[in-house]
Each structure stands twice: as C-alpha cells, then as structure tokens.
Design a protein around this motif. Sequence first.
Motif, short mmCIF file in Angstrom:
data_model
loop_
_atom_site.label_atom_id
_atom_site.label_comp_id
_atom_site.label_asym_id
_atom_site.label_seq_id
_atom_site.Cartn_x
_atom_site.Cartn_y
_atom_site.Cartn_z
N ALA A 193 0.83 -1.22 0.00
CA ALA A 193 0.00 0.00 0.00
C ALA A 193 0.86 1.27 0.00
O ALA A 193 0.63 2.17 -0.82
CB ALA A 193 -0.96 -0.01 1.18
N PRO A 194 1.88 1.38 0.88
CA PRO A 194 2.72 2.59 0.82
C PRO A 194 3.48 2.72 -0.49
O PRO A 194 3.64 3.84 -1.01
CB PRO A 194 3.68 2.40 2.00
CG PRO A 194 2.98 1.51 2.94
CD PRO A 194 2.19 0.58 2.09
N VAL A 195 3.93 1.60 -1.06
CA VAL A 195 4.68 1.68 -2.32
C VAL A 195 3.77 2.13 -3.46
O VAL A 195 4.14 2.99 -4.28
CB VAL A 195 5.34 0.32 -2.64
CG1 VAL A 195 5.92 0.34 -4.05
CG2 VAL A 195 6.42 0.01 -1.63
N PHE A 196 2.58 1.53 -3.54
CA PHE A 196 1.63 1.96 -4.58
C PHE A 196 1.26 3.44 -4.38
O PHE A 196 1.11 4.19 -5.35
CB PHE A 196 0.39 1.08 -4.56
CG PHE A 196 0.56 -0.23 -5.25
CD1 PHE A 196 0.97 -0.28 -6.58
CD2 PHE A 196 0.30 -1.42 -4.59
CE1 PHE A 196 1.12 -1.50 -7.23
CE2 PHE A 196 0.46 -2.65 -5.23
CZ PHE A 196 0.87 -2.69 -6.55
N SER A 197 1.09 3.85 -3.14
CA SER A 197 0.78 5.26 -2.87
C SER A 197 1.93 6.16 -3.32
O SER A 197 1.71 7.25 -3.87
CB SER A 197 0.52 5.47 -1.37
OG SER A 197 -0.59 4.73 -0.94
N MET A 198 3.18 5.70 -3.08
CA MET A 198 4.33 6.49 -3.49
C MET A 198 4.35 6.67 -5.01
O MET A 198 4.55 7.80 -5.51
CB MET A 198 5.61 5.79 -3.04
CG MET A 198 6.90 6.51 -3.49
SD MET A 198 8.37 5.57 -3.09
CE MET A 198 8.16 4.15 -4.17
N PHE A 199 4.13 5.56 -5.75
CA PHE A 199 4.12 5.68 -7.21
C PHE A 199 2.95 6.54 -7.69
O PHE A 199 3.08 7.29 -8.67
CB PHE A 199 4.07 4.29 -7.84
CG PHE A 199 5.40 3.59 -7.86
CD1 PHE A 199 6.45 4.06 -8.62
CD2 PHE A 199 5.60 2.44 -7.09
CE1 PHE A 199 7.67 3.42 -8.64
CE2 PHE A 199 6.82 1.80 -7.09
CZ PHE A 199 7.86 2.28 -7.87
N SER A 200 1.81 6.44 -7.01
CA SER A 200 0.67 7.28 -7.38
C SER A 200 1.00 8.75 -7.21
O SER A 200 0.70 9.58 -8.08
CB SER A 200 -0.54 6.90 -6.52
OG SER A 200 -1.63 7.75 -6.79
N ALA A 201 1.67 9.10 -6.09
CA ALA A 201 2.06 10.49 -5.86
C ALA A 201 3.09 10.95 -6.88
O ALA A 201 3.05 12.10 -7.35
CB ALA A 201 2.61 10.64 -4.44
N ILE A 202 4.02 10.07 -7.25
CA ILE A 202 5.04 10.43 -8.24
C ILE A 202 4.41 10.75 -9.59
O ILE A 202 4.75 11.74 -10.25
CB ILE A 202 6.08 9.30 -8.36
CG1 ILE A 202 6.93 9.22 -7.09
CG2 ILE A 202 6.98 9.53 -9.59
CD1 ILE A 202 7.88 8.05 -7.07
N PHE A 203 3.48 9.90 -10.04
CA PHE A 203 2.83 10.14 -11.32
C PHE A 203 2.01 11.44 -11.29
O PHE A 203 1.97 12.17 -12.29
CB PHE A 203 1.95 8.95 -11.70
CG PHE A 203 2.70 7.84 -12.36
CD1 PHE A 203 3.04 7.90 -13.70
CD2 PHE A 203 3.06 6.70 -11.64
CE1 PHE A 203 3.73 6.88 -14.31
CE2 PHE A 203 3.75 5.67 -12.24
CZ PHE A 203 4.10 5.75 -13.58
N ALA A 204 1.36 11.70 -10.17
CA ALA A 204 0.61 12.96 -10.05
C ALA A 204 1.55 14.16 -10.09
O ALA A 204 1.24 15.19 -10.69
CB ALA A 204 -0.21 12.96 -8.76
N PHE A 205 2.71 14.01 -9.43
CA PHE A 205 3.70 15.10 -9.46
C PHE A 205 4.24 15.33 -10.87
O PHE A 205 4.46 16.47 -11.29
CB PHE A 205 4.84 14.79 -8.50
CG PHE A 205 5.90 15.85 -8.47
CD1 PHE A 205 5.71 17.02 -7.76
CD2 PHE A 205 7.10 15.69 -9.18
CE1 PHE A 205 6.69 18.01 -7.74
CE2 PHE A 205 8.07 16.66 -9.17
CZ PHE A 205 7.86 17.83 -8.44
N LEU A 206 4.47 14.23 -11.62
CA LEU A 206 4.96 14.36 -12.99
C LEU A 206 3.96 15.14 -13.86
O LEU A 206 4.35 15.87 -14.76
CB LEU A 206 5.24 12.98 -13.59
CG LEU A 206 6.44 12.23 -13.00
CD1 LEU A 206 6.55 10.84 -13.62
CD2 LEU A 206 7.73 13.01 -13.22
#
Length: 510
Positions: free
Chosen positions: A34-47
Amino acid sequence: MCASLGLMICAILTAGWVDTPPADPLRMFGDYSAPVFSMFSAIFAFLALSSRLTEPAGRPMTLLTSGLSLFLLLLAAVLPAVTDLHMHEAAIPAVAGACLMIQRSAGIALLPARGDRSGLPEAAGSVGLAAGTGSLWLALDPAVFPIAFATALLLSWPCLFDGINAFADRVFYRAAAAAGARDLAPGAFPAVTRARHILVDKAAIMSGPDLMVSNVMAFNNEPRTLLAVAASAEAHATHPVAHALRQLAVQWRVALRTPDRYEPEPGLGAVALLGGQTVVLGTPDLLKRLQIDSFTADAIARSLEADGKTVLRVAVGGRVVGVLGLEGTLRQDAGVAGRALRNEGLEPWLHTNDSLKTRQALADMLGMKTPADAVPGETAADTSLRLFEPGECLVLSLSADRQALELFEAAPSVPERDDEVRPIAVSDCEDIGAFPALKALASRRDQLALRARRTLLALWAGCGVLGATGLLSIFVAPIVFGAALAALLLYARISVAGAFPAPRRNQESQ
C-alpha cells in the motif's frame, strides 16, 4: 492522471481495508504494498504537475503540497518501526499523501492558478489544524494519531484556492464578450475593480476619425491664402488636423506647396519652413513658447472655444495672421456612456489638448470632469498618473489604426523595459457602452470570487474538523473535492445571472 488513479486503487486494495480476492496478487511488495503503490501514485501525479513548476503562478502551493505528500509517505514508512501500529493503519498517511497530489494535479488541470492568490495562508491553517489534531491524539490515543492527522490534513487542504480568481475570470469572459468587450488581459477584471476614475481621450468619443475645418478667419489676407499656408505646412502630416486642412484645400481648389522642413509638436501643433518663412500652427502654449504674440487671435478664438471647437492659431514670420476652427462630431451615446460609468463607480474625466475653455465646453456637453491644470502636450496616460495614484485610473483611447477603442490600466513607464503597453480590454468603436458593462461585470466577478472563497474555506475547515474527530474518513476526499467544484459552478451561474449585484459605492466618498 489515469495511472495515478489506478495506482491509488491498488494502494487501497492492498492496504487491507477492503477484503477482495483480487487484492492478494497485487501484494507484490508484501506488507509495504500500500505505501509503495501510494508512493508511485504520488510520483505520477507530481509528474503531471512538473511542466507547471516553471510558471510562478501556482508554484508555491504545488511545492508545499508536494512537500507534505512526501512527509506523509515517509511517515507511513516510519510508523511501523517506531510504533505498534499494524501496516494497514500505518498506510493511511501514505494514501492521504497520494490523494493530496492527485487533488492538486486535478485542481491545477481544472482551475489553472493565476498567481494573485497563492493559497499559502489557507494551507498554513490546514497544517495547523492537522498538527493540533495530531498532538491531541498522540496524548489521548497514539493509535488514532496517523488516521486523524492524515484525514484532517487531506479534507481541509485548499487544493483549489489559488485557482478561484482565474475561474471567476473565465466565467465572466463570455459575458464581457457579449457586452462588446474583447481581448481581455488576464488581470483585466481586478484592474477594472480597483479603478475609481477613467480618463477618456477625446478621440475615443468622436463619431469618426475625421475632423472638419469650420472656420477660416484671416486677419489681413484672403481666407484662401490662409488655408493655402496652413495646408501646405501640413502637406505630409498624417494626423486628423492635417487631413482636415488638405480636404478643405481640395474642396476650395487651393494649390499646395511642399514645406522645406516640418517639425511636429505633439499636443501643441507644428512648426514648418515654407518658402523661406517659418509657419507655426498650434495652441497659445506653442506660440507663447516661441515668443509670438497671440492677443488678437485669442480674443477671436474665445467664441469658437466656447462651442467646443479646436482652435489653431496660424503665424507666419513671427506674426499671427489668422485663426482656424475645427470640429468633429461627438458620439451621440458619449454622454450616456459617461453617466453609465459614473453609475458603476467610475468617475469619467475628459482628456484633450485643446484650450481650457474648449475642454470645459466639451466636458459640460458630456457630463464629465476635466483637469484644470492640464500640461500642454501631455498624453492621457501621463495625465492619469499625475492626477491619481497607480491603479486608481483607467485610460480609454482610440487605437493607432483608429478602428477600435482600447482600455488601459495607467502605470508608470519603466525605462529599462521596451515592452509595449497593451490594453486590458478592446471594443469596436461603436461599442463604447461595453466599458460601463465591463465595470459592472468586474464588480459581480469580485463578489463571485469572494463568496466562493468563503464557502470553500468553510467547507474545507468543516470537513477537516470532522475528519479530525473521526466522523469522516479519507474516502470522502473525492466527494469533498467534487462538492467544492459544484459550489463554484453554482455560484458562477447565480453571479452571471446577476443574483449577486455589487453594492453601490457612495459617490460622495469618491
């Protein structure tokens, strides 16, 4: 954005909050899925936001959101190691951090920030609410701390705040176009809202660009001789007075000569060398500067100026030889526009380089004021800056091609910059009424933005408090985001329809 949302769904499915069979294959990162998927979700939103970081507008709020999102992701990674919380409880801050970035990315896409409001003070209030909530729950029940802290921060976060003014502008652009105002600059509505005066250039209220020579009064020579001298001196000039003189010369069949030298004096007249003699056409200020006595001409000119005519003295060889009277046709709706501007809170002033008596006569016809201490040859922009503080006065003038009316915000010139001053609004020449309508729309737009800001702040603050007490979960964040958008759209419909009329200003205070 789609990838970020997909990863967010994966984070929710693997957090253990939802018991579904497809969740097990997604736990490729074990308890940290869950934290890893959340991290990637935040990264894509930041991109999705990275291209916007080069623009000053919206950057402070975006950077702060990114920093808080990173903090929540790190908090989720640290909590299991320093507390007895289970991973599904510790994952809540990570999911909240991803939601923060997704909401910011969606907010920027829907309501691009303009930069006049950063949203940082409101964001500081949200951080203060979350910090107070976290401190309280750490003292009462540490197990509730990550849920309450993350929920309070997410639900109270003002992700749309710095885009409200740009949204309000966009709503009213169409209404302004329907009223006749087009090509509005990004800061047009705030500039019109701030202004308390408008300086109207005389050319903007004429029914056409052409002047007509109505009086040719020669002292010692024939009127034809006086016209020949004046029109020959202006043989190659392009301003309206020169056109009027040459047009009358054609009608009278007067032959023109080419001047040996021509020196224009903007706002005052011109000096030419014709046949070895100096010819001066202009105002008393120009003749006074050249030490030419114009007492007789001034006495004759008074009656013409009382009728609102432009009067030029003609001097040859240092002696005044006649007077020319010119007039144009005022727009029939110019007086109505002046009253409409005053009703909307803009005091109209008339700018012209004519004599004081002519200025006063025209101003009385139009129901406007005129500066009593006009400086000869001064432009409308310079006059507005001399009489009023920056931002208090707008300038309405005729475009260089004489095909449109242009509205400017008067601002001091910067010698280091060569940028051309651009109008904040433009209309067709026959649409002078577009500018009183623009003032009314600007007032309504200001009311829309104010009410929208108050409503959204109340919504976010209320939801943040409810989230801090556990009455709302982070899963209602999309609903709160949608409710904020719905409130904006509702206010926009009501405001454009005129349900939020701006309060009338006290005319005596102006």
